[in-house]
Design an enzyme around this catalytic site. Structure first.
Site, PDB file in Angstrom:
ATOM      1  N   HIS A  67       0.833  -1.202   0.000  1.00 20.19           N
ATOM      2  CA  HIS A  67       0.000   0.000   0.000  1.00 20.19           C
ATOM      3  C   HIS A  67       0.860   1.241   0.000  1.00 20.19           C
ATOM      4  O   HIS A  67       1.934   1.274   0.593  1.00 20.19           O
ATOM      5  CB  HIS A  67      -0.962   0.007   1.195  1.00 20.19           C
ATOM      6  CG  HIS A  67      -0.311  -0.248   2.519  1.00 20.19           C
ATOM      7  ND1 HIS A  67       0.064  -1.513   2.936  1.00 20.19           N
ATOM      8  CD2 HIS A  67       0.055   0.595   3.517  1.00 20.19           C
ATOM      9  CE1 HIS A  67       0.614  -1.439   4.140  1.00 20.19           C
ATOM     10  NE2 HIS A  67       0.630  -0.172   4.500  1.00 20.19           N
ATOM     11  N   HIS A  96       0.870   4.994   1.192  1.00 17.35           N
ATOM     12  CA  HIS A  96       0.253   6.018   2.024  1.00 17.35           C
ATOM     13  C   HIS A  96       0.350   7.352   1.284  1.00 17.35           C
ATOM     14  O   HIS A  96       1.447   7.744   0.863  1.00 17.35           O
ATOM     15  CB  HIS A  96       1.011   6.186   3.344  1.00 17.35           C
ATOM     16  CG  HIS A  96       0.952   5.004   4.265  1.00 17.35           C
ATOM     17  ND1 HIS A  96       0.043   4.907   5.296  1.00 17.35           N
ATOM     18  CD2 HIS A  96       1.710   3.877   4.335  1.00 17.35           C
ATOM     19  CE1 HIS A  96       0.242   3.781   5.965  1.00 17.35           C
ATOM     20  NE2 HIS A  96       1.254   3.124   5.396  1.00 17.35           N
TER      21      HIS A  96
END
Ligand code: AMP
Ligand code: ZN
Length: 114
Positions: A100, A102
């Site tokens: 992922h 951010h």
């Protein structure tokens, strides 16, 4: 992989506040925001971390950068700027084992390490 919280978000088994979705990429608000705007951008495909990225993922990961650009424009923080962080593994502080990005925005971000 079945226990992966972000795979569950992709499948709709766990709710999320989506900000962007296409066939390969999903973006949603982080539940514990570290900034006024804190969005997680993930490939729908389960890739555990940067350590598990394969050559076939190159286009997908490249695309995520243009998705981030789109989100920044749509959410109105492209002009003020933002920061993108990927944590990898134990020393990187990665807690969720699904790659992922951010995306942090909405304030002057401090504590620059690099
Ligand atoms: P990392 O420490 O880089 O693995 O980041 C994991 C991030 O996922 C943290 O910022 C968490 O707040 C966030 N997170 C964990 N579970 C959820 C969830 N169900 N919905 C949204 N964000 C989540
Ligand atoms: Zn996953």
């Amino acid at each position: 992989m079945n226990d992966c919280v972000f795979c569950k978000i992709v499948k709709g088994e766990i709710p999320s506040q989506k900000v962007y979705e296409d066939e390969e990429v999903l973006a949603f608000h982080d539940i514990q925001p570290a900034a006024p705007i804190h969005i997680l951008v993930i490939p729908k495909k389960h890739i555990a971390s940067l350590n598990e990225v394969e050559k076939d993922d190159q286009a997908l990961l490249g695309k995520i950068h243009t998705v981030i650009q789109t989100i920044a424009k749509e959410q109105g923080f492209s002009d003020n700027g933002f920061r993108v962080i990927i944590n990898c593994g134990k020393d990187g502080g990665q807690e969720v084992a699904h790659l992922h990005f951010h995306v942090l925005a909405g304030m002057q971000l401090g504590e620059k390490i690099v």
